[in-house]
Design a protein around this motif. Structure first.
Motif, mmCIF file in Angstrom:
data_model
loop_
_atom_site.group_PDB
_atom_site.id
_atom_site.type_symbol
_atom_site.label_atom_id
_atom_site.label_comp_id
_atom_site.label_asym_id
_atom_site.label_seq_id
_atom_site.Cartn_x
_atom_site.Cartn_y
_atom_site.Cartn_z
ATOM 1 N N ASN A 3 12.034 -26.462 58.315
ATOM 2 C CA ASN A 3 13.242 -26.838 59.043
ATOM 3 C C ASN A 3 14.422 -26.001 58.580
ATOM 4 O OD1 ASN A 3 11.939 -28.840 60.460
ATOM 5 N ND2 ASN A 3 12.660 -30.498 59.168
ATOM 6 N N ALA A 4 15.305 -25.672 59.518
ATOM 7 C CA ALA A 4 16.551 -24.996 59.174
ATOM 8 C C ALA A 4 17.536 -26.046 58.686
ATOM 9 C CB ALA A 4 17.109 -24.276 60.399
ATOM 10 N N LYS A 5 18.079 -25.824 57.506
ATOM 11 C CA LYS A 5 19.048 -26.770 56.934
ATOM 12 C C LYS A 5 20.435 -26.449 57.485
ATOM 13 C CE LYS A 5 18.801 -28.233 52.803
ATOM 14 N NZ LYS A 5 18.840 -28.349 51.340
ATOM 15 N N ILE A 6 21.030 -27.446 58.146
ATOM 16 C CA ILE A 6 22.323 -27.279 58.799
ATOM 17 C C ILE A 6 23.329 -28.235 58.174
ATOM 18 C CG2 ILE A 6 23.591 -27.399 60.986
ATOM 19 C CD1 ILE A 6 21.356 -25.222 60.896
ATOM 20 N N ALA A 7 24.429 -27.684 57.692
ATOM 21 C CA ALA A 7 25.527 -28.505 57.178
ATOM 22 C C ALA A 7 26.371 -28.972 58.355
ATOM 23 C CB ALA A 7 26.385 -27.693 56.213
ATOM 24 N N VAL A 8 26.720 -30.231 58.352
ATOM 25 C CA VAL A 8 27.632 -30.772 59.357
ATOM 26 C C VAL A 8 28.963 -30.993 58.660
ATOM 27 C CG1 VAL A 8 28.104 -32.664 60.956
ATOM 28 C CG2 VAL A 8 25.747 -31.866 60.610
ATOM 29 N N ILE A 9 29.989 -30.301 59.132
ATOM 30 C CA ILE A 9 31.313 -30.424 58.537
ATOM 31 C C ILE A 9 32.231 -31.091 59.547
ATOM 32 C CG2 ILE A 9 33.307 -29.178 57.638
ATOM 33 C CD1 ILE A 9 31.408 -27.264 56.321
ATOM 34 N N GLU A 38 25.618 -34.166 56.627
ATOM 35 C CA GLU A 38 27.062 -33.980 56.495
ATOM 36 C C GLU A 38 27.407 -33.518 55.086
ATOM 37 O OE1 GLU A 38 31.363 -36.263 56.885
ATOM 38 O OE2 GLU A 38 29.586 -37.267 57.672
ATOM 39 N N VAL A 39 28.269 -32.529 55.005
ATOM 40 C CA VAL A 39 28.787 -32.043 53.733
ATOM 41 C C VAL A 39 30.263 -32.418 53.697
ATOM 42 C CG1 VAL A 39 29.255 -30.020 52.298
ATOM 43 C CG2 VAL A 39 27.112 -30.163 53.595
ATOM 44 N N ALA A 40 30.632 -33.247 52.746
ATOM 45 C CA ALA A 40 32.006 -33.746 52.637
ATOM 46 C C ALA A 40 32.971 -32.642 52.221
ATOM 47 C CB ALA A 40 32.066 -34.896 51.636
ATOM 48 N N ILE A 41 34.187 -32.708 52.754
ATOM 49 C CA ILE A 41 35.211 -31.722 52.403
ATOM 50 C C ILE A 41 36.504 -32.365 51.905
ATOM 51 C CG2 ILE A 41 34.291 -29.921 53.905
ATOM 52 C CD1 ILE A 41 36.455 -30.668 55.972
ATOM 53 N N GLY A 42 36.590 -33.676 51.962
ATOM 54 C CA GLY A 42 37.824 -34.370 51.583
ATOM 55 C C GLY A 42 38.168 -34.293 50.114
ATOM 56 N N GLN A 43 37.215 -33.984 49.264
ATOM 57 C CA GLN A 43 37.427 -33.916 47.825
ATOM 58 C C GLN A 43 38.002 -32.578 47.375
ATOM 59 O OE1 GLN A 43 34.652 -33.367 49.396
ATOM 60 N NE2 GLN A 43 33.542 -31.749 48.363
ATOM 61 N N LEU A 75 27.375 -26.814 61.531
ATOM 62 C CA LEU A 75 27.879 -27.417 62.765
ATOM 63 C C LEU A 75 29.222 -28.042 62.435
ATOM 64 C CD1 LEU A 75 27.575 -28.413 65.698
ATOM 65 C CD2 LEU A 75 26.294 -30.359 64.791
ATOM 66 N N PHE A 76 30.271 -27.531 63.058
ATOM 67 C CA PHE A 76 31.620 -28.052 62.849
ATOM 68 C C PHE A 76 31.933 -29.053 63.949
ATOM 69 C CE2 PHE A 76 31.678 -23.802 61.008
ATOM 70 C CZ PHE A 76 32.289 -24.011 59.783
ATOM 71 N N VAL A 77 32.418 -30.224 63.565
ATOM 72 C CA VAL A 77 32.859 -31.243 64.518
ATOM 73 C C VAL A 77 34.292 -31.572 64.137
ATOM 74 C CG1 VAL A 77 32.400 -33.500 65.537
ATOM 75 C CG2 VAL A 77 30.494 -32.138 64.636
ATOM 76 N N THR A 78 35.220 -31.254 65.035
ATOM 77 C CA THR A 78 36.622 -31.339 64.643
ATOM 78 C C THR A 78 37.526 -31.951 65.698
ATOM 79 O OG1 THR A 78 38.489 -30.085 63.739
ATOM 80 C CG2 THR A 78 37.188 -29.005 65.446
ATOM 81 N N PRO A 79 38.514 -32.708 65.239
ATOM 82 C CA PRO A 79 39.583 -33.112 66.135
ATOM 83 C C PRO A 79 40.610 -31.986 66.213
ATOM 84 C CG PRO A 79 40.008 -34.037 63.980
ATOM 85 C CD PRO A 79 38.686 -33.290 63.903
ATOM 86 N N GLU A 80 41.652 -32.207 66.975
ATOM 87 C CA GLU A 80 42.746 -31.252 67.066
ATOM 88 C C GLU A 80 44.004 -31.888 66.508
ATOM 89 O OE1 GLU A 80 43.283 -28.640 70.582
ATOM 90 O OE2 GLU A 80 45.144 -29.778 70.825
ATOM 91 N N TYR A 81 44.653 -31.176 65.602
ATOM 92 C CA TYR A 81 45.943 -31.607 65.073
ATOM 93 C C TYR A 81 46.953 -30.527 65.442
ATOM 94 C CZ TYR A 81 43.531 -34.989 61.967
ATOM 95 O OH TYR A 81 42.778 -36.011 61.440
ATOM 96 N N ALA A 111 28.098 -23.514 65.093
ATOM 97 C CA ALA A 111 28.470 -24.078 66.394
ATOM 98 C C ALA A 111 29.661 -24.994 66.167
ATOM 99 C CB ALA A 111 27.316 -24.840 67.026
ATOM 100 N N ILE A 112 30.435 -25.182 67.236
ATOM 101 C CA ILE A 112 31.642 -26.014 67.176
ATOM 102 C C ILE A 112 31.601 -27.052 68.281
ATOM 103 C CG2 ILE A 112 34.162 -26.043 67.343
ATOM 104 C CD1 ILE A 112 34.087 -23.014 66.643
#
Length: 185
Positions: A3-9, A38-43, A75-81, A111-112
């Motif tokens: 399997n391809a390992k995909i980080a979800v940010i 999911e790879v956390a980024i808040g820290q 895979l980036f999943v983002t809101p808009e600010y 991907a976004i």
């Protein structure tokens, strides 16, 4: 083939954000061959080059950089600010791109998906993120594009994706992403 390992940010820190709900839906729709986490980024503290120049990067930066090396795609999943990406997401890009010449982003398949409670579907964030990813050499899937608007109407009371039309679109998106990962991986 493994399997391809995909980080979800996820570009939102709020635990019940539409972006996080959509990221969970995308992970559940992933076809065989993709392993998403999911790879956390808040820290991550704000990027300051002095720490890298002095050889004293915060341990959270080092851990994030090492973790991201395990993934072949993102895979980036983002809101808009304010017509752009949230600061936490831009900071993660910056932390991962340094020290210069050691970017953890280089050559990864990407991907976004942008998400908004409004009708513009976070178009600005999606395209602003694409600009950064070009420089970082993230090989970002061009089609299909994914702009998810009116997100407040897509999820049920438990946070599950309840809209069948959106679910079908996202399923096709994930199939295309799996093919993209194979192609560039």
């Amino acid at each position: 083939m493994a399997n391809a390992k995909i980080a979800v940010i996820v570009g939102s820190l709020r635990k019940d954000s539409f972006s996080r709900k959509l990221a969970k839906a995308l992970m559940s729709l992933a076809p065989a061959g993709l392993e998403l986490k999911e790879v956390a980024i808040g820290q991550l503290t704000m990027y300051n080059q002095d720490f890298d120049d002095e050889g004293t990067p915060p341990k959270e930066w080092a851990a994030f950089r090492e973790t991201m090396k395990e993934y072949t795609g993102v895979l980036f999943v983002t809101p808009e600010y304010n017509r752009s990406v949230p600061a936490v997401l831009k900071n993660a890009l910056d932390v991962g791109s340094r020290p210069y010449g050691q970017s953890i982003w280089n050559g990864k398949a990407g991907a976004i998906v942008s998400v908004s409670p409004g009708g513009l579907s976070a178009f600005g964030a999606n395209h602003h993120l694409r600009q950064s990813l070009v420089f970082l050499n993230v090989l970002t899937m061009q089609q299909p594009e994914a702009y998810i608007g009116n997100a407040a109407n897509l999820f049920d009371a438990d946070g599950a994706l309840g809209n069948a039309e959106t679910r079908e679109f996202l399923h096709k998106f994930m199939l295309a992403f799996a093919e993209w990962v194979k192609k560039v991986g």
